[in-house]
Design a protein around this motif. Structure first.
Motif, PDB file in Angstrom:
ATOM      1  N   ALA A 219     -12.219 -15.148 -69.462  1.00 28.41           N
ATOM      2  CA  ALA A 219     -13.091 -14.056 -69.877  1.00 28.41           C
ATOM      3  C   ALA A 219     -12.379 -13.054 -70.762  1.00 28.41           C
ATOM      4  N   LEU A 220     -11.106 -12.789 -70.473  1.00 27.83           N
ATOM      5  CA  LEU A 220     -10.326 -11.841 -71.257  1.00 27.83           C
ATOM      6  C   LEU A 220      -9.646 -12.558 -72.419  1.00 27.83           C
TER       7      LEU A 220
ATOM      8  N   LEU B  16     -18.457   0.697 -59.655  1.00 29.06           N
ATOM      9  CA  LEU B  16     -17.601  -0.013 -60.596  1.00 29.06           C
ATOM     10  C   LEU B  16     -18.184  -1.398 -60.877  1.00 29.06           C
ATOM     11  N   PRO B  17     -18.017  -1.911 -62.090  1.00 29.70           N
ATOM     12  CA  PRO B  17     -18.569  -3.233 -62.402  1.00 29.70           C
ATOM     13  C   PRO B  17     -18.090  -4.326 -61.453  1.00 29.70           C
ATOM     14  N   GLU B  18     -16.806  -4.287 -61.052  1.00 30.21           N
ATOM     15  CA  GLU B  18     -16.286  -5.324 -60.154  1.00 30.21           C
ATOM     16  C   GLU B  18     -17.020  -5.314 -58.814  1.00 30.21           C
TER      17      GLU B  18
ATOM     18  N   TRP C  41     -16.684  -9.028 -66.682  1.00 28.56           N
ATOM     19  CA  TRP C  41     -16.449  -8.991 -65.232  1.00 28.56           C
ATOM     20  C   TRP C  41     -17.200 -10.110 -64.524  1.00 28.56           C
ATOM     21  N   PHE C  42     -18.423 -10.413 -64.983  1.00 29.04           N
ATOM     22  CA  PHE C  42     -19.164 -11.504 -64.352  1.00 29.04           C
ATOM     23  C   PHE C  42     -18.504 -12.846 -64.668  1.00 29.04           C
TER      24      PHE C  42
END
Length: 546
Positions: free
Chosen positions: A249-250, A357-359, A385-386
């Motif tokens: 993802a990153l 927070l998104p997490e 994050w997903f």
């Protein structure tokens, strides 16, 4: 037979169930033919919503999703969905109307060259100039839309042609067999994998096919070789598997990238150039086997030592049948990375501050959704994050767009998913910016009596760009906006609106909404302020010790 009836009959022969879209006066003959057919018209509130629904239908079923617009502005509104389907390899056909082409008396009013406009973003585009051409044009469009690599096609049906008559017969669809890889390539792949010390599967967008998923499961079960995925490869294999080492993802530096660097052989399955490669090859470095429907596009950082070109599922099956697990494989070479990532992820997901927070939101969505539930994402920073933290247990249960990466597709995609799978839970996660780009489709969802849940991650700004703006040392400017009261907004469409006011309230509300049939909209304030702290400080500090 009237030409418009012939056209619809051709669609029925291809197995079309739905046509999504907004007709105009140039489509009235076609609209009447659809009325008399077994095809259901899904009237939307914007052509873009129709296109996203058609593309998602194609993505989920492997069959061609069909959408409809009039000429001019209706057709131009399909440009973004066309690119969405084309870059995302989703089989979709667009039908657009046009003024009469033989005896037009209206000059150039609303007339643009739609065929030429669609040419760079489709596999096939044509104007029907005779009713007798309809069967072959439809058959060719469907063939190309579904053929690897799938994508978007377009047919323009002018008003006067639709009213013509023809005695041409419908062409029956055929199912071609894809070529299979040469045995020499298969044998060489087996040799290279058996000789490796730390082989790693990398599962990418082109692997997201039913047969490929089945064969990959058998391959991993036999060999025990660990696997990673790209964003568009999520869910091809169950990510609850201990052999799963992460999603790319990153951009770089994450635990999964360190796992990729440890591999001396990467078995790259279904690589698609629309996704940024999660590794750069260097001469004399790690070896790469390219397994795909097509040969590799070679560039300075991707030049695989072996290409296995042919049907992916068959290639995996052939390799699986010949390969023998090797005692020298170090399949546990990634275990410490997996453990470190789990600790890193769990610490962030346990954070109980509010706005959420998104997490933490990812964790609450995953724990509330059933294993086969479908989550559709719009586009924003939360997509990272997903992709990274949400384990997908089966194919196409986390629908994200890492190809065009357009905003506005999340809600229409959820609607299409519910039409395809009416008995499965469907939830869409949207940023407030992306949601408002096609929020009018709430009326369509309510009218269709769909049971879907929409979670709006509200930060009152274009958060992804705001984050990038700060990281590039620009002054904060031009990215904040106001929002409507999303609860009242949902209720005005006949949907149910909910507001989250505590961190504990989100999971409970999602569970409630998944049980109550209705269109639900959940307004959830979100805090992106720890993006940098999580990604740049804690991540580097932990992972560099490994």
């Amino acid at each position: 037979m009237k030409a418009s009836d012939l056209f619809v009959k051709a669609l029925e022969t291809e197995g079309v169930q739905y046509v999504f879209g907004i007709p105009g006066e140039e489509n009235l003959d076609l609209l009447e033919s659809i009325r008399k057919s077994n095809i259901k018209l899904i009237l939307t509130r914007h052509e873009q919503g129709a296109g996203f629904m058609a593309a998602t239908y194609g993505r989920l079923t492997g069959q061609v999703g069909v959408c409809l617009s009039t000429l001019g502005p209706g057709a131009t509104n399909l440009v973004t969905p066309a690119a969405y389907a084309q870059l995302g390899a989703m089989p979709m056909m667009m039908i657009t109307g046009q003024k009469p082409i033989k005896t037009s008396k209206q000059g150039r009013f609303q007339v643009i060259d739609v065929v030429d406009m669609m040419r760079p973003i489709t596999k096939y585009t044509t104007q029907v100039v005779s009713a007798d051409r309809i069967p072959s044009a439809v058959r060719e469009a469907f063939r190309l839309a579904q053929e690897e690599r799938p994508g978007a096609v377009h047919i323009e049906l002018p008003e006067d042609i639709a009213a013509e008559s023809s005695d041409t017969n419908i062409l029956t669809p055929t199912t071609p067999r894809r070529p299979i890889a040469e045995y020499k390539a298969i044998n060489r792949a087996v040799e290279m994998i058996e000789a490796a010390q730390t082989p790693l599967l990398l599962i990418a967008a082109g692997s997201n096919r039913k047969l490929t998923s089945k064969m990959l499961r058998e391959f991993v079960d036999k060999t025990g070789i660990p696997f990673a995925t790209t964003q568009m490869g999520k869910g091809v294999l169950n990510e609850n598997d201990p052999l799963f080492v992460g999603n790319t993802a990153l951009s770089d530096g994450d635990f999964v990238h360190r796992a990729i660097k440890r591999a001396d052989l990467i078995i790259n399955i279904g690589h698609d150039v629309v996704e940024k490669p999660p590794f750069f090859m260097e001469e004399g470095g790690q070896k790469v086997i390219h397994i795909n429907f097509d040969s590799a596009s070679v560039d300075p950082v991707y030049f695989p030592q072996l290409e296995v070109v042919g049907d992916i599922a068959n290639s995996i099956w052939q390799i699986k049948e010949q390969i023998e697990p090797q005692a020298h494989w170090q399949n546990d070479a990634y275990n410490d990375l997996n453990d470190a990532f789990a600790d890193h992820r769990d610490a962030a997901q346990a954070d109980d501050r509010f706005p959420i927070l998104p997490e933490r939101l990812v964790r609450d969505v995953r724990s509330a959704m059933p294993d086969d539930g479908i989550v559709t994402l719009d586009n924003g920073v939360y997509k990272i994050w997903f992709a990274r933290n949400y384990p997908a247990y089966s194919p196409n249960t986390l629908l994200l767009d890492n190809a065009l990466a357009t905003m506005g597709a999340g809600l229409p995609s959820a609607m299409a998913a519910k039409l395809v799978y009416p008995d499965r839970a469907v939830l869409s996660v949207c940023g407030d910016g992306g949601f408002m780009m096609n929020s009018q489709e709430l009326e369509t969802a309510v009218r269709l009596k769909l049971h879907i849940v929409v979670v709006i991650m509200r930060d009152d700004a274009y958060g992804m760009i705001k984050w990038k703006q700060a990281n590039m040392n620009f002054d904060e400017f031009g990215l904040d906006y106001g929002n409507p009261d999303f609860v009242k907004y949902a209720e005005s469409y006949g949907a149910k609106g909910w507001r989250i006011e505590t961190v504990e309230g989100l999971h409970e509300r999602i569970e409630h909404c998944l049980k109550e049939p209705a269109v639900h909209v959940i307004d959830c304030p979100v805090d992106y302020s720890l993006n940098d702290a999580t990604l740049n400080h804690n991540l580097r500090e932990i992972s560099e010790k490994l």
